[in-house]
Each structure stands twice: as C-alpha cells, then as structure tokens.
Scaffold this motif. Structure first.
Motif, PDB file in Angstrom:
ATOM      1  N   LEU A  32      -3.108   1.604  -5.869  1.00  0.00           N
ATOM      2  CA  LEU A  32      -4.234   1.816  -4.978  1.00  0.00           C
ATOM      3  C   LEU A  32      -4.212   0.765  -3.865  1.00  0.00           C
ATOM      4  O   LEU A  32      -4.155  -0.431  -4.139  1.00  0.00           O
ATOM      5  CB  LEU A  32      -5.544   1.708  -5.765  1.00  0.00           C
ATOM      6  N   LEU A  33      -4.246   1.215  -2.615  1.00  0.00           N
ATOM      7  CA  LEU A  33      -4.306   0.325  -1.459  1.00  0.00           C
ATOM      8  C   LEU A  33      -5.666   0.500  -0.815  1.00  0.00           C
ATOM      9  O   LEU A  33      -6.011   1.596  -0.370  1.00  0.00           O
ATOM     10  CB  LEU A  33      -3.191   0.656  -0.459  1.00  0.00           C
ATOM     11  N   ARG A  34      -6.451  -0.560  -0.768  1.00  0.00           N
ATOM     12  CA  ARG A  34      -7.784  -0.494  -0.171  1.00  0.00           C
ATOM     13  C   ARG A  34      -7.713  -0.940   1.277  1.00  0.00           C
ATOM     14  O   ARG A  34      -7.155  -1.987   1.583  1.00  0.00           O
ATOM     15  CB  ARG A  34      -8.748  -1.386  -0.929  1.00  0.00           C
ATOM     16  N   VAL A  35      -8.324  -0.144   2.152  1.00  0.00           N
ATOM     17  CA  VAL A  35      -8.301  -0.413   3.581  1.00  0.00           C
ATOM     18  C   VAL A  35      -9.723  -0.274   4.108  1.00  0.00           C
ATOM     19  O   VAL A  35     -10.414   0.695   3.786  1.00  0.00           O
ATOM     20  CB  VAL A  35      -7.370   0.576   4.316  1.00  0.00           C
ATOM     21  N   ASP A  57      -3.683   7.458  10.384  1.00  0.00           N
ATOM     22  CA  ASP A  57      -2.298   7.927  10.305  1.00  0.00           C
ATOM     23  C   ASP A  57      -1.348   6.790   9.937  1.00  0.00           C
ATOM     24  O   ASP A  57      -0.424   6.976   9.136  1.00  0.00           O
ATOM     25  CB  ASP A  57      -1.862   8.551  11.629  1.00  0.00           C
ATOM     26  N   LEU A  58      -1.584   5.604  10.497  1.00  0.00           N
ATOM     27  CA  LEU A  58      -0.739   4.444  10.204  1.00  0.00           C
ATOM     28  C   LEU A  58      -0.845   4.041   8.731  1.00  0.00           C
ATOM     29  O   LEU A  58       0.168   3.831   8.054  1.00  0.00           O
ATOM     30  CB  LEU A  58      -1.133   3.266  11.102  1.00  0.00           C
ATOM     31  N   ARG A 107       2.643   6.065   2.155  1.00  0.00           N
ATOM     32  CA  ARG A 107       3.774   6.922   1.809  1.00  0.00           C
ATOM     33  C   ARG A 107       5.022   6.071   1.551  1.00  0.00           C
ATOM     34  O   ARG A 107       5.765   6.313   0.603  1.00  0.00           O
ATOM     35  CB  ARG A 107       4.012   7.932   2.934  1.00  0.00           C
ATOM     36  N   ASP A 108       5.235   5.052   2.390  1.00  0.00           N
ATOM     37  CA  ASP A 108       6.396   4.170   2.198  1.00  0.00           C
ATOM     38  C   ASP A 108       6.277   3.348   0.919  1.00  0.00           C
ATOM     39  O   ASP A 108       7.270   3.111   0.226  1.00  0.00           O
ATOM     40  CB  ASP A 108       6.570   3.227   3.382  1.00  0.00           C
TER      41      ASP A 108
END
Length: 87
Positions: free
Chosen positions: A48-51, A76-77, A83-84
């Motif tokens: 999980l990446l929180r932004v 989008d970024l 995704r990477d």
C-alpha cells in the motif's frame, strides 16, 4: 562593564552560527535516518502506497464532476509509480 573588542564579538557570532547550523543538520540527519527504510519496509509488507493531494489545482489534480473521482497529472503519475512498484 567590560567591553569586548569587535573582532572577538564577530568570532563569537560566527561560532554561534556554525554551531547552530551544525546542530540543525545533525538533528535533520538523525530524524530522517530510519524513515525511508521503514517506509519502504511498510510498502513491501502491505503493498500500500499512501499519497496525499489537494484536488483544487487543475490540470494537476481535480475532481471529475461526472464520476466524483480525483483525476489529473499527479494522479496519473502516482498510478504509474504504483504500477512500477507493483503495489
């Protein structure tokens, strides 16, 4: 009252500035030392990446009126970064 020569006062002021900047740099380095590593560990373990973003600056981010979702360049970024990283 004793009066110090101006040269002595300048040396003391310079020493205080150098000492203060050194302490600030030391605290910054110590405070940031484990955060990146623990953040990466958390990302690997949870996937999980929180932004955080503020959706009031189109075209970077805004709320799509039709769908109610946040859209824009920043979204989008972050999507491509996830995704990477496969998160």
């Amino acid at each position: 009252m004793r009066s110090w020569p101006k040269k002595r006062i300048l040396i003391c002021a310079r020493q205080q500035i150098v000492l203060t900047l050194s302490l600030v740099a030391l605290i910054w380095v110590i405070g940031c030392g484990n955060r990146v590593e623990s953040g990466m560990k958390r990302l690997e373990s949870t996937g999980l990446l929180r932004v955080g973003t503020d959706a009031t600056y189109p075209p970077f981010e805004s709320i799509d009126i039709e769908t109610g979702k946040v859209t824009g360049f920043d979204i989008d970024l972050v999507t491509e970064i996830c995704r990477d990283l496969q998160c």
